[in-house]
Design a protein around this motif. Sequence first.
Motif, PDB file in Angstrom:
ATOM      1  N   VAL A 120       0.833  -1.209   0.000  1.00  0.00           N
ATOM      2  CA  VAL A 120       0.000   0.000   0.000  1.00  0.00           C
ATOM      3  C   VAL A 120       0.867   1.258   0.000  1.00  0.00           C
ATOM      4  CG1 VAL A 120      -1.787   1.290   1.214  1.00  0.00           C
ATOM      5  CG2 VAL A 120      -1.926  -1.194   1.095  1.00  0.00           C
ATOM      6  N   GLU A 121       1.966   1.215   0.703  1.00  0.00           N
ATOM      7  CA  GLU A 121       2.876   2.375   0.664  1.00  0.00           C
ATOM      8  C   GLU A 121       3.391   2.620  -0.749  1.00  0.00           C
ATOM      9  OE1 GLU A 121       5.666   1.470   3.808  1.00  0.00           O
ATOM     10  OE2 GLU A 121       4.476   2.607   5.266  1.00  0.00           O
ATOM     11  N   GLY A 122       3.590   1.555  -1.510  1.00  0.00           N
ATOM     12  CA  GLY A 122       3.979   1.705  -2.910  1.00  0.00           C
ATOM     13  C   GLY A 122       2.890   2.390  -3.722  1.00  0.00           C
ATOM     14  N   VAL A 123       1.641   2.033  -3.483  1.00  0.00           N
ATOM     15  CA  VAL A 123       0.517   2.690  -4.165  1.00  0.00           C
ATOM     16  C   VAL A 123       0.486   4.163  -3.789  1.00  0.00           C
ATOM     17  CG1 VAL A 123      -2.010   2.807  -4.320  1.00  0.00           C
ATOM     18  CG2 VAL A 123      -0.864   0.574  -4.330  1.00  0.00           C
ATOM     19  N   LEU A 124       0.682   4.450  -2.503  1.00  0.00           N
ATOM     20  CA  LEU A 124       0.627   5.836  -2.041  1.00  0.00           C
ATOM     21  C   LEU A 124       1.814   6.668  -2.516  1.00  0.00           C
ATOM     22  CD1 LEU A 124      -0.793   5.208   1.515  1.00  0.00           C
ATOM     23  CD2 LEU A 124      -1.897   6.506  -0.329  1.00  0.00           C
ATOM     24  N   ALA A 125       2.928   6.033  -2.836  1.00  0.00           N
ATOM     25  CA  ALA A 125       4.066   6.774  -3.387  1.00  0.00           C
ATOM     26  C   ALA A 125       3.689   7.390  -4.726  1.00  0.00           C
ATOM     27  CB  ALA A 125       5.273   5.850  -3.534  1.00  0.00           C
ATOM     28  N   ALA A 126       2.863   6.687  -5.484  1.00  0.00           N
ATOM     29  CA  ALA A 126       2.418   7.192  -6.785  1.00  0.00           C
ATOM     30  C   ALA A 126       1.199   8.103  -6.667  1.00  0.00           C
ATOM     31  CB  ALA A 126       2.100   6.018  -7.713  1.00  0.00           C
ATOM     32  N   ALA A 127       0.367   7.885  -5.636  1.00  0.00           N
ATOM     33  CA  ALA A 127      -0.871   8.669  -5.462  1.00  0.00           C
ATOM     34  C   ALA A 127      -1.062   8.936  -3.972  1.00  0.00           C
ATOM     35  CB  ALA A 127      -2.060   7.909  -6.042  1.00  0.00           C
ATOM     36  N   ASN A 170      -2.587  10.915  -2.075  1.00  0.00           N
ATOM     37  CA  ASN A 170      -3.876  11.296  -1.489  1.00  0.00           C
ATOM     38  C   ASN A 170      -5.003  10.336  -1.862  1.00  0.00           C
ATOM     39  OD1 ASN A 170      -2.890  13.643  -0.152  1.00  0.00           O
ATOM     40  ND2 ASN A 170      -2.768  14.618  -2.160  1.00  0.00           N
ATOM     41  N   ASP A 171      -4.658   9.148  -2.298  1.00  0.00           N
ATOM     42  CA  ASP A 171      -5.666   8.150  -2.668  1.00  0.00           C
ATOM     43  C   ASP A 171      -6.374   7.688  -1.391  1.00  0.00           C
ATOM     44  OD1 ASP A 171      -6.922   5.593  -3.109  1.00  0.00           O
ATOM     45  OD2 ASP A 171      -5.722   5.347  -4.920  1.00  0.00           O
ATOM     46  N   ALA A 172      -7.626   8.104  -1.226  1.00  0.00           N
ATOM     47  CA  ALA A 172      -8.367   7.840   0.010  1.00  0.00           C
ATOM     48  C   ALA A 172      -8.522   6.348   0.280  1.00  0.00           C
ATOM     49  CB  ALA A 172      -9.729   8.521  -0.032  1.00  0.00           C
ATOM     50  N   VAL A 173      -8.782   5.571  -0.754  1.00  0.00           N
ATOM     51  CA  VAL A 173      -8.953   4.128  -0.560  1.00  0.00           C
ATOM     52  C   VAL A 173      -7.633   3.488  -0.135  1.00  0.00           C
ATOM     53  CG1 VAL A 173      -9.604   1.952  -1.673  1.00  0.00           C
ATOM     54  CG2 VAL A 173     -10.916   4.029  -2.134  1.00  0.00           C
ATOM     55  N   ALA A 174      -6.537   3.899  -0.743  1.00  0.00           N
ATOM     56  CA  ALA A 174      -5.229   3.365  -0.348  1.00  0.00           C
ATOM     57  C   ALA A 174      -4.896   3.769   1.091  1.00  0.00           C
ATOM     58  CB  ALA A 174      -4.143   3.847  -1.309  1.00  0.00           C
ATOM     59  N   LEU A 175      -5.237   4.987   1.475  1.00  0.00           N
ATOM     60  CA  LEU A 175      -5.007   5.421   2.852  1.00  0.00           C
ATOM     61  C   LEU A 175      -5.821   4.576   3.838  1.00  0.00           C
ATOM     62  CD1 LEU A 175      -4.959   9.238   2.164  1.00  0.00           C
ATOM     63  CD2 LEU A 175      -3.072   7.926   3.199  1.00  0.00           C
ATOM     64  N   TYR A 176      -7.060   4.293   3.461  1.00  0.00           N
ATOM     65  CA  TYR A 176      -7.889   3.413   4.300  1.00  0.00           C
ATOM     66  C   TYR A 176      -7.220   2.045   4.462  1.00  0.00           C
ATOM     67  CZ  TYR A 176     -11.461  -0.065   5.282  1.00  0.00           C
ATOM     68  OH  TYR A 176     -12.146  -1.149   5.791  1.00  0.00           O
ATOM     69  N   HIS A 177      -6.717   1.483   3.363  1.00  0.00           N
ATOM     70  CA  HIS A 177      -6.060   0.174   3.432  1.00  0.00           C
ATOM     71  C   HIS A 177      -4.766   0.235   4.248  1.00  0.00           C
ATOM     72  CE1 HIS A 177      -8.737  -2.217   0.982  1.00  0.00           C
ATOM     73  NE2 HIS A 177      -8.789  -1.231   0.103  1.00  0.00           N
ATOM     74  N   LEU A 178      -4.069   1.352   4.176  1.00  0.00           N
ATOM     75  CA  LEU A 178      -2.855   1.498   4.986  1.00  0.00           C
ATOM     76  C   LEU A 178      -3.214   1.503   6.468  1.00  0.00           C
ATOM     77  CD1 LEU A 178       0.208   1.859   5.091  1.00  0.00           C
ATOM     78  CD2 LEU A 178      -0.173   4.344   4.963  1.00  0.00           C
ATOM     79  N   GLY A 179      -4.278   2.234   6.824  1.00  0.00           N
ATOM     80  CA  GLY A 179      -4.737   2.213   8.211  1.00  0.00           C
ATOM     81  C   GLY A 179      -5.110   0.811   8.640  1.00  0.00           C
ATOM     82  N   SER A 180      -5.841   0.102   7.791  1.00  0.00           N
ATOM     83  CA  SER A 180      -6.248  -1.275   8.102  1.00  0.00           C
ATOM     84  C   SER A 180      -5.038  -2.183   8.292  1.00  0.00           C
ATOM     85  CB  SER A 180      -7.125  -1.839   6.984  1.00  0.00           C
ATOM     86  OG  SER A 180      -8.335  -1.152   6.899  1.00  0.00           O
ATOM     87  N   ALA A 181      -4.058  -2.031   7.430  1.00  0.00           N
ATOM     88  CA  ALA A 181      -2.861  -2.875   7.519  1.00  0.00           C
ATOM     89  C   ALA A 181      -2.095  -2.593   8.813  1.00  0.00           C
ATOM     90  CB  ALA A 181      -1.973  -2.657   6.298  1.00  0.00           C
TER      91      ALA A 181
END
Length: 154
Positions: free
Chosen positions: A23-30, A32-43
């Motif tokens: 998920v951190e890799g996804v967030l490196a590219a985006a 402010n991606d809200a869904v990725a941030l949610y998944h990072l919190g979950s992880a």
Amino acid sequence: MDDLTRAEALIDGGRTEEAIALVEGVLAAAPNDAVALYHLGSAHDSAGHEAEAVEPYRRALAGGLDPEVALAARIQLASTLRNIGETRESVEILEAAVAEHPRHRAARMFLALALVTDGRPTEAVRILLDLLLTNPGPPERYARSLRNYTDDLG
């Protein structure tokens, strides 16, 4: 399967550190991606890094999630806040969630736990009895977490 779906599968399989990295890799590219941030919190939550989960949940909620995911993020944020000692805010978030979704079993169960932690067991029992009388059955999700928290009540 996209990266966020893979991250969910990794979390479900107990491979939370791998999910965090993905998920951190996804967030490196985006970032402010809200869904990725949610998944990072979950992880982070699943990995036992509750303090690190708060910020991603807050950012996800501020970034705009679809209503179902937003409700899940609110429940998870509130549960995390309870776990790190921020009980009052946890109760406030869950009371608002229950007010908006009065039949949502998991939201009501997490509110009851937060109320117990906040020293308000009578209110918690009232919520749970009402839940049993009006909306019996297992929670929509979070059964494993709720079982663990129930066992921890000792």
